[in-house]
Design a protein around this motif. Structure first.
Motif, PDB file in Angstrom:
ATOM      1  N   ALA A 147       0.674  -1.273  -0.089  1.00 26.98           N
ATOM      2  CA  ALA A 147      -0.125   0.065   0.062  1.00 26.98           C
ATOM      3  C   ALA A 147       1.038   1.397  -0.046  1.00 26.98           C
ATOM      4  N   SER A 148       2.111   0.975   0.309  1.00 26.89           N
ATOM      5  CA  SER A 148       3.102   2.268   0.159  1.00 26.89           C
ATOM      6  C   SER A 148       3.167   2.707  -1.129  1.00 26.89           C
ATOM      7  N   LEU A 149       2.742   2.121  -2.230  1.00 26.96           N
ATOM      8  CA  LEU A 149       2.921   2.609  -3.364  1.00 26.96           C
ATOM      9  C   LEU A 149       1.998   3.588  -3.697  1.00 26.96           C
ATOM     10  N   ILE A 150       0.915   3.559  -3.068  1.00 25.73           N
ATOM     11  CA  ILE A 150      -0.236   4.844  -3.138  1.00 25.73           C
ATOM     12  C   ILE A 150       0.470   6.371  -2.622  1.00 25.73           C
ATOM     13  N   ILE A 151       1.154   5.930  -1.539  1.00 25.25           N
ATOM     14  CA  ILE A 151       1.747   7.272  -0.989  1.00 25.25           C
ATOM     15  C   ILE A 151       3.050   7.656  -1.900  1.00 25.25           C
ATOM     16  N   ARG A 152       3.840   6.825  -2.579  1.00 27.46           N
ATOM     17  CA  ARG A 152       4.819   7.254  -3.180  1.00 27.46           C
ATOM     18  C   ARG A 152       4.469   7.817  -4.507  1.00 27.46           C
ATOM     19  N   LEU A 153       3.278   7.460  -5.059  1.00 29.03           N
ATOM     20  CA  LEU A 153       2.696   7.926  -6.101  1.00 29.03           C
ATOM     21  C   LEU A 153       2.236   9.377  -5.930  1.00 29.03           C
ATOM     22  N   ALA A 154       1.421   9.489  -4.532  1.00 28.10           N
ATOM     23  CA  ALA A 154       1.108  10.942  -4.186  1.00 28.10           C
ATOM     24  C   ALA A 154       2.203  11.751  -3.997  1.00 28.10           C
ATOM     25  N   GLU A 168      -1.825   4.370   8.273  1.00 31.83           N
ATOM     26  CA  GLU A 168      -3.016   4.551   7.531  1.00 31.83           C
ATOM     27  C   GLU A 168      -3.233   5.164   6.266  1.00 31.83           C
ATOM     28  N   THR A 169      -3.319   4.481   5.178  1.00 30.41           N
ATOM     29  CA  THR A 169      -3.043   5.276   3.962  1.00 30.41           C
ATOM     30  C   THR A 169      -3.892   6.329   3.652  1.00 30.41           C
ATOM     31  N   ALA A 170      -5.411   6.393   3.961  1.00 28.44           N
ATOM     32  CA  ALA A 170      -5.997   7.363   3.646  1.00 28.44           C
ATOM     33  C   ALA A 170      -5.722   8.618   4.508  1.00 28.44           C
ATOM     34  N   ALA A 171      -5.252   8.258   5.800  1.00 33.12           N
ATOM     35  CA  ALA A 171      -5.078   9.474   6.453  1.00 33.12           C
ATOM     36  C   ALA A 171      -3.686  10.251   6.156  1.00 33.12           C
ATOM     37  N   ILE A 172      -2.903   9.429   5.524  1.00 35.02           N
ATOM     38  CA  ILE A 172      -1.510   9.886   5.000  1.00 35.02           C
ATOM     39  C   ILE A 172      -1.891  10.718   3.653  1.00 35.02           C
ATOM     40  N   LEU A 173      -2.559  10.131   2.953  1.00 31.84           N
ATOM     41  CA  LEU A 173      -3.195  10.879   1.589  1.00 31.84           C
ATOM     42  C   LEU A 173      -3.775  12.147   1.982  1.00 31.84           C
ATOM     43  N   LEU A 174      -4.747  12.224   3.006  1.00 31.03           N
ATOM     44  CA  LEU A 174      -5.310  13.453   3.129  1.00 31.03           C
ATOM     45  C   LEU A 174      -4.556  14.485   3.708  1.00 31.03           C
ATOM     46  N   LEU A 175      -3.564  13.796   4.700  1.00 30.85           N
ATOM     47  CA  LEU A 175      -2.607  14.978   5.347  1.00 30.85           C
ATOM     48  C   LEU A 175      -1.768  15.501   4.360  1.00 30.85           C
ATOM     49  N   LEU A 176      -1.288  14.881   3.469  1.00 32.17           N
ATOM     50  CA  LEU A 176      -0.362  15.251   2.111  1.00 32.17           C
ATOM     51  C   LEU A 176      -1.309  16.398   1.357  1.00 32.17           C
ATOM     52  N   THR A 177      -2.621  16.095   1.294  1.00 33.25           N
ATOM     53  CA  THR A 177      -3.258  16.807   0.250  1.00 33.25           C
ATOM     54  C   THR A 177      -3.616  18.198   0.966  1.00 33.25           C
ATOM     55  N   GLU A 178      -3.763  18.305   2.312  1.00 33.24           N
ATOM     56  CA  GLU A 178      -3.987  19.599   3.212  1.00 33.24           C
ATOM     57  C   GLU A 178      -2.588  20.477   3.189  1.00 33.24           C
ATOM     58  N   ARG A 179      -1.508  19.486   3.156  1.00 31.18           N
ATOM     59  CA  ARG A 179      -0.293  20.101   3.368  1.00 31.18           C
ATOM     60  C   ARG A 179       0.002  21.041   2.011  1.00 31.18           C
ATOM     61  N   ALA A 231      -6.773  16.808  -4.158  1.00 33.83           N
ATOM     62  CA  ALA A 231      -8.174  16.672  -3.596  1.00 33.83           C
ATOM     63  C   ALA A 231      -8.596  17.984  -3.745  1.00 33.83           C
ATOM     64  N   PRO A 232     -10.190  18.036  -3.808  1.00 29.97           N
ATOM     65  CA  PRO A 232     -10.779  19.220  -3.650  1.00 29.97           C
ATOM     66  C   PRO A 232     -10.410  20.184  -2.494  1.00 29.97           C
ATOM     67  N   PRO A 233     -10.514  21.359  -2.549  1.00 25.85           N
ATOM     68  CA  PRO A 233     -10.288  22.010  -1.349  1.00 25.85           C
ATOM     69  C   PRO A 233     -11.347  22.208  -0.342  1.00 25.85           C
ATOM     70  N   PRO A 234     -11.233  22.375   0.840  1.00 29.49           N
ATOM     71  CA  PRO A 234     -12.103  22.355   2.088  1.00 29.49           C
ATOM     72  C   PRO A 234     -13.404  23.120   1.472  1.00 29.49           C
ATOM     73  N   ALA A 235     -13.369  24.258   0.794  1.00 26.37           N
ATOM     74  CA  ALA A 235     -14.538  25.010   0.516  1.00 26.37           C
ATOM     75  C   ALA A 235     -15.168  24.640  -0.873  1.00 26.37           C
ATOM     76  N   SER A 236     -14.686  23.554  -1.298  1.00 18.47           N
ATOM     77  CA  SER A 236     -15.385  23.148  -2.852  1.00 18.47           C
ATOM     78  C   SER A 236     -16.519  22.459  -2.714  1.00 18.47           C
ATOM     79  N   PRO A 237     -17.423  22.599  -3.437  1.00 22.52           N
ATOM     80  CA  PRO A 237     -18.540  21.446  -3.351  1.00 22.52           C
ATOM     81  C   PRO A 237     -18.349  20.232  -3.353  1.00 22.52           C
ATOM     82  N   GLN A 238     -17.495  19.665  -3.999  1.00 24.74           N
ATOM     83  CA  GLN A 238     -16.997  18.380  -4.200  1.00 24.74           C
ATOM     84  C   GLN A 238     -16.063  17.861  -2.889  1.00 24.74           C
ATOM     85  N   ARG A 239     -15.996  18.611  -1.883  1.00 22.81           N
ATOM     86  CA  ARG A 239     -15.108  18.230  -0.712  1.00 22.81           C
ATOM     87  C   ARG A 239     -15.942  17.047  -0.045  1.00 22.81           C
TER      88      ARG A 239
END
Ligand SMILES: N[C@@H](CCC(=O)N[C@@H](CS)C(=O)NCC(=O)O)C(=O)O
Length: 232
Positions: free
Chosen positions: A13-20, A66-77, A82-90
């Motif tokens: 599953a680490s490959l997902i984080i590598r890709l991100a 936790e793959t999803a947590a790491i992904l979210l953290l990276l998108t926030e940083r 990922a859609p920004p917090p104010a986006s209707p797609q968030r």
């Protein structure tokens, strides 16, 4: 010295984080988790990730798992993938990211780690039931998520949801030995298009080189020949 150190094993599953990290253009170091000696349960690794699972990402704020947590953290940083917090797609984005992480991914683990779910005579039954759940989840995702996530799922530029899903689709086609081949990728054509697009990206080329994956790792996957480490 980089901000990120990814503890990885090839085709895990680490490959997902590598890709991100590659998609975000973030420099990172890697540390092999040697699965031949079950290094994910060593005292040193458990100090970083008490659950003993792969991946772990070390960051300036400490280690995360936790793959999803790491992904979210990276998108926030880094404000990407990922859609920004104010986006209707968030909200729908979070909905479907957690669906992949909480439903699809754990059901798939029933296929791979079947010995953790029951005694050997039950394995085929456990796997068949899990395959049905996985297939149903993929169909729901294919039908429901795309219309709500315009531009952020199966779109021109990948989001972390695409990266996560592409990895799962790869694994379903080649693992586990003796129980692969049941998944029909043509049932979900938008996923196939997304995977094909992804295969043209530099992030995927970097992944293939680093972890010994053949080209077309999502639409024509084969077991890898990694330069270091083992898959299991
Ligand atoms: N919930 C975890 C699951 C990660 C996971 O199961 N990783 C597998 C590798 S793909 C693993 O650590 N396997 C080794 C083990 O369970 O001992 C996540 O989302 O990151």
């Amino acid at each position: 010295m980089t901000d990120y150190r990814l503890h990885y094993a090839p085709d895990n599953a680490s490959l997902i984080i590598r890709l991100a990290l590659e998609e975000m253009g973030q420099p990172y170091e890697t540390v092999l988790v040697d699965r031949r000696v079950t290094a994910q349960r060593s005292a040193a690794y458990l100090a970083l990730n008490p659950a003993g699972r792969i991946p772990t990402l070390e960051t300036p704020d400490g280690p995360f798992s936790e793959t999803a947590a790491i992904l979210l953290l990276l998108t926030e940083r880094h404000g990407k993938l990922a859609p920004p917090p104010a986006s209707p797609q968030r909200a729908p984005f979070l909905n479907w990211l957690f669906f992949v992480s909480n439903t699809l991914h754990p059901d798939m683990l029933n296929l791979f780690y079947v010995h953790r779910y029951g005694p050997e005579p039950a394995w085929t039954g456990i796997r068949k039931a899990a395959a049905k759940r996985v297939d149903r989840s993929l169909t729901v995702l294919h039908r429901e998520a795309r219309p709500r996530l315009a531009g952020w799922f199966c779109a021109d530029v990948p989001s972390v949801l695409d990266l996560y899903l592409a990895a799962i689709l790869r694994w379903l086609q080649i693992y586990p030995d003796g129980f692969a081949g049941w998944y029909d990728p043509s049932a979900h054509p938008a996923f196939q298009d997304m995977c094909t697009q992804l295969e043209g990206r530099a992030s995927v080329a970097a992944l293939c080189t680093a972890e010994g994956l053949t080209d077309r790792p999502f639409t024509a996957p084969l077991p890898p020949d990694p330069p270091e480490g083992t898959v299991v």
